[in-house]
Design an enzyme around this catalytic site. Structure first.
Site, PDB file in Angstrom:
ATOM      1  N   ASP A 245       3.724  22.055 -21.595  1.00  8.18           N
ATOM      2  CA  ASP A 245       4.229  20.427 -21.131  1.00  8.18           C
ATOM      3  C   ASP A 245       5.178  20.453 -19.911  1.00  8.18           C
ATOM      4  O   ASP A 245       4.614  19.333 -19.023  1.00  8.18           O
ATOM      5  CB  ASP A 245       5.183  20.313 -22.245  1.00  8.18           C
TER       6      ASP A 245
ATOM      7  N   ASP B  62       3.995  26.113 -25.734  1.00  9.64           N
ATOM      8  CA  ASP B  62       3.889  24.423 -25.826  1.00  9.64           C
ATOM      9  C   ASP B  62       4.303  23.726 -25.183  1.00  9.64           C
ATOM     10  O   ASP B  62       4.314  23.336 -23.986  1.00  9.64           O
ATOM     11  CB  ASP B  62       3.882  24.118 -27.423  1.00  9.64           C
TER      12      ASP B  62
END
Length: 298
Positions: free
Chosen positions: A185, A181
């Site tokens: 990002d 994640d």
């Protein structure tokens, strides 16, 4: 939650003549009482900074709107609403938004995440899908469609977090998922700023090119400082321009820049760069202080 609401009922909320805010007669005793009955998402007690209530780090699943209603009642009783001092009302409204915002997002996002999970999507798949949305936004930026870019980024912002929500709801949280994640990002930020710079180059907006590059560099440095701090055992997640703030400023700049002219987008990128640089300094100072304290205890 009933215990928390009843304790909030007992708070003596009033507008301070020197500084607006919610005040309590004995903050230490109240903090201990609330902390004893309210676990938080990070395992730390509910924080009352000074004597001002800061309902942060509260487990979203245990925050109910009843607490907000009771705080609002206390505001009316003590003259902070309907004719009270505007700055006091704004302060309390900000506190309530900190409580209600994440809780509302969870209540809306969890059913959506579970539906996607029933369709066979894993949390990691949702993470990659979120990055795909950012890629589409970058293509829109490449075409110079700033407003369309902003709209897609808003969709991506709403989609962001569903992976973590699904992982928690299904018990599939993992260290790799958190790593993926964070990586996506950072990749998403690089792609969107690259798309903006390329789109500006194709439209002859030279000032946007340089500022988009600067915003990407300073934003990446914010994340790098936090990562290095965590490697040293210090979690530096403070600062005035974290990822959410930077994304909000970028979306606003894209909308206004597309509706009026690119100068507004350039201004937003400059603001992102300046605030990111300030955040870097804030985090460096925070890490240094934490490390100095650790050294002094040895």
């Amino acid at each position: 939650m009933t215990m928390l609401a009843s304790k909030i009922d007992t708070l003596n909320v009033r507008a301070n003549t020197g500084r607006a805010g919610m005040r309590i007669p004995n903050p230490n005793a109240t903090q201990k009482a609330i902390a004893a009955s309210t676990p938080t998402s990070r395992g730390s007690p509910l924080r009352l900074r000074g004597s001002r209530i800061r309902l942060r780090d509260v487990d979203d699943a245990r925050v109910e709107r009843g607490a907000q209603c009771r705080i609002e009642d206390a505001m009316r009783v003590n003259g902070l609403g309907h004719g009270g001092r505007p700055e006091a009302v704004a302060e309390v409204a900000s506190t309530l938004s900190e409580v209600g915002g994440p809780h509302l997002q969870q209540r809306i996002g969890e059913p959506i995440a579970l539906v996607l999970g029933r369709l066979g999507l894993s949390p990691d798949a949702l993470t990659v899908a979120g990055f795909g949305i950012v890629l589409v936004a970058a293509l829109a930026a490449l075409a110079g469609a700033w407003i369309a870019t902003a709209a897609i980024l808003v969709l991506g912002t709403l989609f962001d977090g569903l992976d973590g929500t699904l992982a928690r709801a299904t018990g599939k949280t993992s260290a790799f998922g958190a790593f993926l994640d964070s990586t996506m990002d950072r990749a998403g930020e690089a792609v969107i700023y690259a798309g903006i710079a390329a789109g500006a180059a194709m439209n002859g907006k030279l000032e946007v090119i340089g500022l988009a590059t600067l915003a990407l560099g300073t934003g990446s440095l914010v994340s790098y400082v936090r990562a290095r701090g965590e490697g040293l055992g210090v979690s530096a997640d403070n600062g005035i321009a974290q990822r959410g703030e930077r994304a909000a400023l970028l979306i606003i700049g894209l909308i206004v820049g597309g509706a009026i002219n690119a100068t507004w987008l350039a201004g937003a990128l400059l603001l992102i760069s300046v605030l990111s640089a300030i955040t870097v300094v804030q985090r460096i100072r925070f890490i240094r202080t934490a490390l100095d304290r650790a050294e002094s205890r040895r």
